[in-house]
Design a protein around this motif. Structure first.
Motif, PDB file in Angstrom:
ATOM      1  N   ASP A 170      38.581  39.395  36.203  1.00 50.79           N
ATOM      2  CA  ASP A 170      40.172  39.598  36.016  1.00 50.79           C
ATOM      3  C   ASP A 170      40.890  39.841  35.119  1.00 50.79           C
ATOM      4  OD1 ASP A 170      39.765  36.774  37.018  1.00 50.79           O
ATOM      5  OD2 ASP A 170      38.668  36.140  35.612  1.00 50.79           O
ATOM      6  N   GLU A 171      40.478  41.028  34.740  1.00 49.80           N
ATOM      7  CA  GLU A 171      41.238  42.286  33.594  1.00 49.80           C
ATOM      8  C   GLU A 171      41.846  41.563  32.729  1.00 49.80           C
ATOM      9  OE1 GLU A 171      44.320  44.607  35.312  1.00 49.80           O
ATOM     10  OE2 GLU A 171      43.758  43.734  37.837  1.00 49.80           O
ATOM     11  N   ALA A 217      28.457  37.436  41.708  1.00 54.48           N
ATOM     12  CA  ALA A 217      30.002  37.658  42.537  1.00 54.48           C
ATOM     13  C   ALA A 217      30.549  38.677  43.125  1.00 54.48           C
ATOM     14  CB  ALA A 217      30.832  36.363  42.899  1.00 54.48           C
ATOM     15  N   ALA A 218      30.616  39.219  41.598  1.00 55.02           N
ATOM     16  CA  ALA A 218      31.922  40.238  41.492  1.00 55.02           C
ATOM     17  C   ALA A 218      31.483  41.463  42.349  1.00 55.02           C
ATOM     18  CB  ALA A 218      31.626  40.622  40.112  1.00 55.02           C
ATOM     19  N   GLU A 219      30.973  42.365  42.391  1.00 55.92           N
ATOM     20  CA  GLU A 219      29.815  43.302  43.152  1.00 55.92           C
ATOM     21  C   GLU A 219      31.058  42.931  44.516  1.00 55.92           C
ATOM     22  OE1 GLU A 219      26.498  45.151  43.336  1.00 55.92           O
ATOM     23  OE2 GLU A 219      26.460  45.256  41.944  1.00 55.92           O
ATOM     24  N   VAL A 220      31.065  41.572  45.561  1.00 51.97           N
ATOM     25  CA  VAL A 220      31.104  41.099  46.516  1.00 51.97           C
ATOM     26  C   VAL A 220      33.466  41.555  46.511  1.00 51.97           C
ATOM     27  CG1 VAL A 220      31.152  39.733  48.595  1.00 51.97           C
ATOM     28  CG2 VAL A 220      29.160  40.226  46.697  1.00 51.97           C
ATOM     29  N   GLU A 221      33.492  40.650  44.684  1.00 49.91           N
ATOM     30  CA  GLU A 221      34.608  39.890  45.145  1.00 49.91           C
ATOM     31  C   GLU A 221      35.630  41.489  44.609  1.00 49.91           C
ATOM     32  OE1 GLU A 221      35.653  37.604  42.534  1.00 49.91           O
ATOM     33  OE2 GLU A 221      33.693  36.258  42.724  1.00 49.91           O
ATOM     34  N   LEU A 222      34.779  42.461  44.410  1.00 51.97           N
ATOM     35  CA  LEU A 222      35.349  43.846  44.075  1.00 51.97           C
ATOM     36  C   LEU A 222      35.310  44.991  45.505  1.00 51.97           C
ATOM     37  CD1 LEU A 222      34.047  43.709  40.274  1.00 51.97           C
ATOM     38  CD2 LEU A 222      36.530  43.551  41.303  1.00 51.97           C
ATOM     39  N   VAL A 223      34.727  44.545  46.617  1.00 55.60           N
ATOM     40  CA  VAL A 223      34.941  45.580  47.192  1.00 55.60           C
ATOM     41  C   VAL A 223      36.667  46.056  48.316  1.00 55.60           C
ATOM     42  CG1 VAL A 223      34.446  45.822  49.828  1.00 55.60           C
ATOM     43  CG2 VAL A 223      32.394  44.926  48.599  1.00 55.60           C
TER      44      VAL A 223
END
Ligand code: ADP
Ligand code: MG
Length: 280
Positions: free
Chosen positions: A65-66, A91-97
């Motif tokens: 979310d910066e 989940a961040a690894e996936v969300e940031l792909v």
């Protein structure tokens, strides 16, 4: 300020225990220390008595979310701060792909904090997850140093080769200042022949790199070994570091010694400038 990533893709080798207790020992020596929990399992966060529920402002909010880093920094002791993990960090690894520059998110966040003068620490210690995925890469891009916590076991060196390959890749492509400072031996049992063999093997591997231009050319196996000590395994359950839980234990003594050794290296790193000045 020194930024150190505690990295080993193997789980259960003492990354979190080392980050938590070395951080506390450095703070006890008068240093200002900020810990960053990059592991979705959030053991470092729990070790400091914080609940990794999604409502907490955590590293997830910083990366996804910066949210400014300073909003995610929680005070956890004298001269000690923590950027917690939370269960949604997985989940961040996936969300940031699909995010461009996703390897640099933590580095950028630290730089913004530095620019707004809200990054006033002597040490930033980053506890990596047991993988070489995006979260570990973020730590390596943001760090100046890598410390490898390791249990002196059979085949321990095999995993180190893969780990160093990753460090070298990041060093070449993304973070040229990244260096391996050293290997911290954990759950150490000096009585066994196997330990002696593994330590000898490690030491000769490290010395073979000396004089070469590899990120681990200046690395060492730290003289301060962390002995196996049940108090170190008990203290996280009380949301305490070893210095609070049992300040007279071997575990506390070992992490104080390691803190002295690592803090002393900062002095060693500085003379390069001092020497240049006296020569000139
Ligand atoms: N020196 C030690 N003596 C005894 N138990 C230890 C020691 N260091 C770590 N442990 C325990 O070993 C387990 C793994 O350590 P941990 O720091 O969580 O590893 P990692 O973060 O690499 O997965 C934990 O239960 C921890 O309490
Ligand atoms: Mg861990």
């Amino acid at each position: 300020m020194r930024t150190i990533a505690f990295m080993n893709q193997k789980g259960g080798v003492g990354k979190t225990t080392t980050t938590a207790n070395l951080g506390a020992a450095l703070a006890e020596r008068g240093m200002r220390v900020c810990l960053i929990d990059l592991d979705p399992q959030a053991h470092l966060t729990i070790n400091y008595g914080l609940d990794p529920k999604p409502e907490i402002i955590s590293l997830y909010n910083v990366l996804v979310d910066e949210v400014p880093l300073k909003d995610a920094v929680h005070p956890v002791g004298d001269r000690l701060w923590l950027v917690p993990s939370s269960i949604d960090l997985a989940a961040a690894e996936v969300e940031l792909v699909t995010v461009l520059g996703r390897e640099m998110l933590l580095k950028n966040s630290l730089e913004s904090a530095a620019a707004s003068a809200s990054l006033d620490y002597d040490f930033i210690l980053m506890d990596c997850p047991p993988s070489l995925g995006l979260l570990t890469i973020n730590a390596l891009c943001a760090a100046g140093e890598v410390i490898i916590p390791m249990q002196p076991q059979f085949l321990a060196l095999q995993g180190v080769a893969k780990l160093l390959e990753t460090v070298q890749l990041v060093n070449r492509r993304m973070n040229p200042r990244l260096k391996v400072t050293g290997i911290a031996l954990t759950m150490y049992d000096s009585q066994t022949k196997l330990t002696t063999e593994v330590v000898n093997e490690l030491t000769s591997f490290i010395s073979a790199a000396q004089g070469k231009t590899l990120p681990w050319s200046g690395a060492k196996v730290f003289a301060s070994k962390i002995r196996r000590n049940i108090k170190l395994a008990e203290s996280p359950g009380f949301g305490q570091t070893i210095l609070k839980y049992d300040p007279a234990s071997n575990g506390a003594a070992d992490y104080r010694a390691l803190a002295a050794e690592i803090a002393g290296m900062a002095e060693q790193n500085k003379p390069a400038e001092t020497v240049a000045m006296t020569v000139g």
